[in-house]
Design a protein around this motif. Sequence first.
Motif, PDB file in Angstrom:
ATOM      1  N   VAL A 155      66.787  70.916  28.661  1.00  0.00           N
ATOM      2  CA  VAL A 155      66.333  70.488  27.336  1.00  0.00           C
ATOM      3  C   VAL A 155      64.998  69.760  27.466  1.00  0.00           C
ATOM      4  CG1 VAL A 155      66.826  68.979  25.375  1.00  0.00           C
ATOM      5  CG2 VAL A 155      68.654  70.360  26.368  1.00  0.00           C
ATOM      6  N   ASN A 156      64.909  68.883  28.440  1.00  0.00           N
ATOM      7  CA  ASN A 156      63.661  68.150  28.684  1.00  0.00           C
ATOM      8  C   ASN A 156      62.517  69.114  28.998  1.00  0.00           C
ATOM      9  OD1 ASN A 156      62.235  65.453  29.497  1.00  0.00           O
ATOM     10  ND2 ASN A 156      61.902  66.814  31.231  1.00  0.00           N
ATOM     11  N   SER A 157      62.824  70.183  29.736  1.00  0.00           N
ATOM     12  CA  SER A 157      61.793  71.163  30.088  1.00  0.00           C
ATOM     13  C   SER A 157      61.249  71.870  28.845  1.00  0.00           C
ATOM     14  CB  SER A 157      62.377  72.194  31.063  1.00  0.00           C
ATOM     15  OG  SER A 157      61.424  73.167  31.400  1.00  0.00           O
ATOM     16  N   SER A 158      62.138  72.210  27.903  1.00  0.00           N
ATOM     17  CA  SER A 158      61.681  72.839  26.652  1.00  0.00           C
ATOM     18  C   SER A 158      60.786  71.891  25.860  1.00  0.00           C
ATOM     19  CB  SER A 158      62.885  73.245  25.796  1.00  0.00           C
ATOM     20  OG  SER A 158      63.552  74.350  26.341  1.00  0.00           O
ATOM     21  N   PHE A 159      61.199  70.641  25.765  1.00  0.00           N
ATOM     22  CA  PHE A 159      60.422  69.650  25.020  1.00  0.00           C
ATOM     23  C   PHE A 159      59.078  69.406  25.702  1.00  0.00           C
ATOM     24  CE2 PHE A 159      60.780  65.238  22.778  1.00  0.00           C
ATOM     25  CZ  PHE A 159      59.895  65.684  21.811  1.00  0.00           C
ATOM     26  N   ARG A 160      59.082  69.360  27.021  1.00  0.00           N
ATOM     27  CA  ARG A 160      57.843  69.140  27.769  1.00  0.00           C
ATOM     28  C   ARG A 160      56.864  70.293  27.555  1.00  0.00           C
ATOM     29  NH1 ARG A 160      59.794  68.597  32.999  1.00  0.00           N
ATOM     30  NH2 ARG A 160      59.471  70.824  33.310  1.00  0.00           N
ATOM     31  N   ALA A 161      57.372  71.534  27.553  1.00  0.00           N
ATOM     32  CA  ALA A 161      56.503  72.694  27.306  1.00  0.00           C
ATOM     33  C   ALA A 161      55.908  72.641  25.903  1.00  0.00           C
ATOM     34  CB  ALA A 161      57.309  73.981  27.492  1.00  0.00           C
ATOM     35  N   PHE A 162      56.725  72.218  24.941  1.00  0.00           N
ATOM     36  CA  PHE A 162      56.234  72.070  23.570  1.00  0.00           C
ATOM     37  C   PHE A 162      55.118  71.036  23.495  1.00  0.00           C
ATOM     38  CE2 PHE A 162      56.710  69.269  19.805  1.00  0.00           C
ATOM     39  CZ  PHE A 162      56.232  70.126  18.823  1.00  0.00           C
ATOM     40  N   ALA A 176      46.783  63.175  23.595  1.00  0.00           N
ATOM     41  CA  ALA A 176      45.889  63.174  24.756  1.00  0.00           C
ATOM     42  C   ALA A 176      46.681  63.263  26.048  1.00  0.00           C
ATOM     43  CB  ALA A 176      45.029  61.907  24.759  1.00  0.00           C
ATOM     44  N   GLU A 177      47.934  62.837  26.011  1.00  0.00           N
ATOM     45  CA  GLU A 177      48.780  62.833  27.202  1.00  0.00           C
ATOM     46  C   GLU A 177      50.195  63.212  26.812  1.00  0.00           C
ATOM     47  OE1 GLU A 177      49.637  59.813  30.916  1.00  0.00           O
ATOM     48  OE2 GLU A 177      49.716  58.993  28.889  1.00  0.00           O
ATOM     49  N   ASN A 178      50.833  64.013  27.658  1.00  0.00           N
ATOM     50  CA  ASN A 178      52.226  64.394  27.434  1.00  0.00           C
ATOM     51  C   ASN A 178      53.123  63.298  28.003  1.00  0.00           C
ATOM     52  OD1 ASN A 178      54.802  65.492  27.415  1.00  0.00           O
ATOM     53  ND2 ASN A 178      54.124  67.518  28.064  1.00  0.00           N
ATOM     54  N   PRO A 179      53.842  62.563  27.148  1.00  0.00           N
ATOM     55  CA  PRO A 179      54.663  61.462  27.661  1.00  0.00           C
ATOM     56  C   PRO A 179      55.769  61.918  28.600  1.00  0.00           C
ATOM     57  CG  PRO A 179      55.102  61.850  25.318  1.00  0.00           C
ATOM     58  CD  PRO A 179      53.894  62.651  25.674  1.00  0.00           C
ATOM     59  N   LEU A 180      56.210  63.176  28.481  1.00  0.00           N
ATOM     60  CA  LEU A 180      57.275  63.660  29.358  1.00  0.00           C
ATOM     61  C   LEU A 180      56.759  64.021  30.745  1.00  0.00           C
ATOM     62  CD1 LEU A 180      59.526  65.767  26.973  1.00  0.00           C
ATOM     63  CD2 LEU A 180      59.930  63.498  27.905  1.00  0.00           C
ATOM     64  N   ARG A 181      55.455  63.935  30.966  1.00  0.00           N
ATOM     65  CA  ARG A 181      54.901  64.155  32.301  1.00  0.00           C
ATOM     66  C   ARG A 181      54.516  62.834  32.973  1.00  0.00           C
ATOM     67  NH1 ARG A 181      54.584  69.227  33.753  1.00  0.00           N
ATOM     68  NH2 ARG A 181      54.511  70.856  32.170  1.00  0.00           N
ATOM     69  N   TRP A 184      57.460  57.342  34.263  1.00  0.00           N
ATOM     70  CA  TRP A 184      58.661  56.719  33.726  1.00  0.00           C
ATOM     71  C   TRP A 184      59.618  57.760  33.158  1.00  0.00           C
ATOM     72  CZ3 TRP A 184      59.957  57.614  28.723  1.00  0.00           C
ATOM     73  CH2 TRP A 184      58.956  57.934  27.824  1.00  0.00           C
ATOM     74  N   ALA A 185      59.064  58.834  32.542  1.00  0.00           N
ATOM     75  CA  ALA A 185      59.923  59.883  31.989  1.00  0.00           C
ATOM     76  C   ALA A 185      60.598  60.683  33.093  1.00  0.00           C
ATOM     77  CB  ALA A 185      59.111  60.803  31.084  1.00  0.00           C
ATOM     78  N   ARG A 186      59.855  60.987  34.145  1.00  0.00           N
ATOM     79  CA  ARG A 186      60.440  61.731  35.268  1.00  0.00           C
ATOM     80  C   ARG A 186      61.580  60.951  35.909  1.00  0.00           C
ATOM     81  NH1 ARG A 186      55.011  63.583  36.129  1.00  0.00           N
ATOM     82  NH2 ARG A 186      54.544  61.810  37.457  1.00  0.00           N
ATOM     83  N   MET A 188      63.594  59.008  34.477  1.00  0.00           N
ATOM     84  CA  MET A 188      64.761  58.961  33.603  1.00  0.00           C
ATOM     85  C   MET A 188      65.620  60.214  33.698  1.00  0.00           C
ATOM     86  SD  MET A 188      63.653  57.098  30.077  1.00  0.00           S
ATOM     87  CE  MET A 188      65.380  57.008  29.605  1.00  0.00           C
ATOM     88  N   LEU A 189      65.066  61.300  34.244  1.00  0.00           N
ATOM     89  CA  LEU A 189      65.823  62.541  34.341  1.00  0.00           C
ATOM     90  C   LEU A 189      66.901  62.434  35.412  1.00  0.00           C
ATOM     91  CD1 LEU A 189      63.027  65.245  34.117  1.00  0.00           C
ATOM     92  CD2 LEU A 189      64.682  64.623  32.360  1.00  0.00           C
ATOM     93  N   PRO A 190      68.064  63.027  35.165  1.00  0.00           N
ATOM     94  CA  PRO A 190      69.103  63.022  36.208  1.00  0.00           C
ATOM     95  C   PRO A 190      68.649  63.836  37.402  1.00  0.00           C
ATOM     96  CG  PRO A 190      69.719  64.456  34.392  1.00  0.00           C
ATOM     97  CD  PRO A 190      68.485  63.731  33.948  1.00  0.00           C
ATOM     98  N   LYS A 191      68.972  63.382  38.575  1.00  0.00           N
ATOM     99  CA  LYS A 191      68.566  64.073  39.801  1.00  0.00           C
ATOM    100  C   LYS A 191      69.450  65.292  40.037  1.00  0.00           C
ATOM    101  CE  LYS A 191      65.413  61.049  40.962  1.00  0.00           C
ATOM    102  NZ  LYS A 191      65.444  60.284  39.700  1.00  0.00           N
ATOM    103  N   ARG A 192      68.834  66.328  40.587  1.00  0.00           N
ATOM    104  CA  ARG A 192      69.621  67.483  41.003  1.00  0.00           C
ATOM    105  C   ARG A 192      70.458  67.101  42.218  1.00  0.00           C
ATOM    106  NH1 ARG A 192      64.677  70.437  40.178  1.00  0.00           N
ATOM    107  NH2 ARG A 192      64.803  71.786  38.369  1.00  0.00           N
ATOM    108  N   ARG A 193      71.662  67.628  42.257  1.00  0.00           N
ATOM    109  CA  ARG A 193      72.523  67.400  43.416  1.00  0.00           C
ATOM    110  C   ARG A 193      73.026  68.742  43.927  1.00  0.00           C
ATOM    111  NH1 ARG A 193      76.483  62.724  40.951  1.00  0.00           N
ATOM    112  NH2 ARG A 193      74.856  61.269  40.276  1.00  0.00           N
ATOM    113  N   LYS A 194      73.358  68.757  45.187  1.00  0.00           N
ATOM    114  CA  LYS A 194      73.895  69.989  45.756  1.00  0.00           C
ATOM    115  C   LYS A 194      75.162  70.406  45.026  1.00  0.00           C
ATOM    116  CE  LYS A 194      75.585  72.057  50.022  1.00  0.00           C
ATOM    117  NZ  LYS A 194      75.910  71.852  51.439  1.00  0.00           N
ATOM    118  N   SER A 195      75.938  69.438  44.605  1.00  0.00           N
ATOM    119  CA  SER A 195      77.214  69.741  43.954  1.00  0.00           C
ATOM    120  C   SER A 195      77.040  70.343  42.572  1.00  0.00           C
ATOM    121  CB  SER A 195      78.068  68.478  43.860  1.00  0.00           C
ATOM    122  OG  SER A 195      77.405  67.474  43.115  1.00  0.00           O
TER     123      SER A 195
END
Length: 417
Positions: A155-162, A176-181, A184-186, A188-195
């Motif tokens: 979901v964050n990726s779709s919003f970031r592309a927008f 002038a700047e994408n706040p999702l890039r 602090w925004a990065r 806040m995203l949950p980390k990928r896990r092997k599981s």
Amino acid sequence: MTTRLIMPEGFGRPFVRSDGRWVVPYKPAGGETIKITIPRKEQVKTEKQALEWAAGKILQQKLDGTLPVRARAAEGPTIRQKYEDWMKLREPDDELAGATVDGNKTHFVLHILPKLGDLPVAVLAETSGQARIAGWLRDLRAAKGDKGRQTVRNVNSSFRAFLDWVQSPEAGALLAENPLRTEWARKMLPKRRKSDARFATSDDAPLSCIDIQAILNKVEISTRLRARIALAFTAPLRDGEIAGLRLRDVQKDAVIPFVDVHKACVANHKDGYAKLGRVKKEWSNRKLPLHPAAAAGLREWLNAGWEEFVGRPPAPDDPVFPRDDGHFARPKTARDFREALRTAGLPTSVQGTDLVFHDARGCAATWLVNAGVDGALIRRFLGQAPLGAAEERYFKGNLLPALAEAQKKITLVWPGS
């Protein structure tokens, strides 16, 4: 000597209402004036105290994202309005996969617009707007929980592309700047896990060659489905790539039989359901050898089963696996695959996770890895981008002999061949 009252930016002079309560006018940049009424319990006595209280109130609302949107009505188009413009450009774009556009729509309709849709885009450049995004991300993570980490990232990726597009001149360069890039925004995203991966805790693939052989041996299962399964577990193609194969793409009588993968049947295409479109990625365009089991299965299906199923002989541009009227189809392969597993007396789930047709790719890749096949060849089988300059620049020409030799390590046999 009387001290001159200094007005903070955006604030008007405080006054006392007829009921004795203090009121402080406040007008944000480009917005409409709002009147901040101070509760009697605050015991404000002077203009200075009134200003200090109101300034603190506005600052807190900016930080927690609760400053009324009506105060920002004059700050330009909302996220909802610009989203509609964005979709009008993305939907007809042939360079975008239908699944990507459909995912963008789903993410906005379900997760973004209900919370942020009426917020003016320009507000995202301010602390208050970014606070709203932070609160939205936090709420989304809480709603999806530990098992929904990848959904939050998608979901964050779709919003970031927008928001990337919103920065462009085409969109009016509203940010002038994408706040999702930002950092602090990065964070806040949950980390990928092997599981997070399916069957991540397994020591091997969820299905073995012996399991799939049991399915191929079951003549009670239709030739059409068994041929599809044989192809998926030996090539291995994506479901949409298999659905997008035409008869002209299958060279089953060549010296090295192969399939030419350059189209996919897109479930949610801009022209409707199950339409022929582009493959998922650039590297998905590839020629792959036909394993002897898959070649025999396709030969049996195309020589007799196809015409019996559709009611007419096939033509070169017809799909290899059509629906009963001969048109392209995206059947419910997960359901059909589990039914085939049940017919063969095999479990339909592993570690509490239902098996799906897409698991064929993971199984085939794991079988090849365990057989010692080079990772570069496995990536070519899967249609994934090469790793490093050597693969990208020098793995050229006809790789069918090497791929076919590697494919022989998958020990499946078509019954009677």
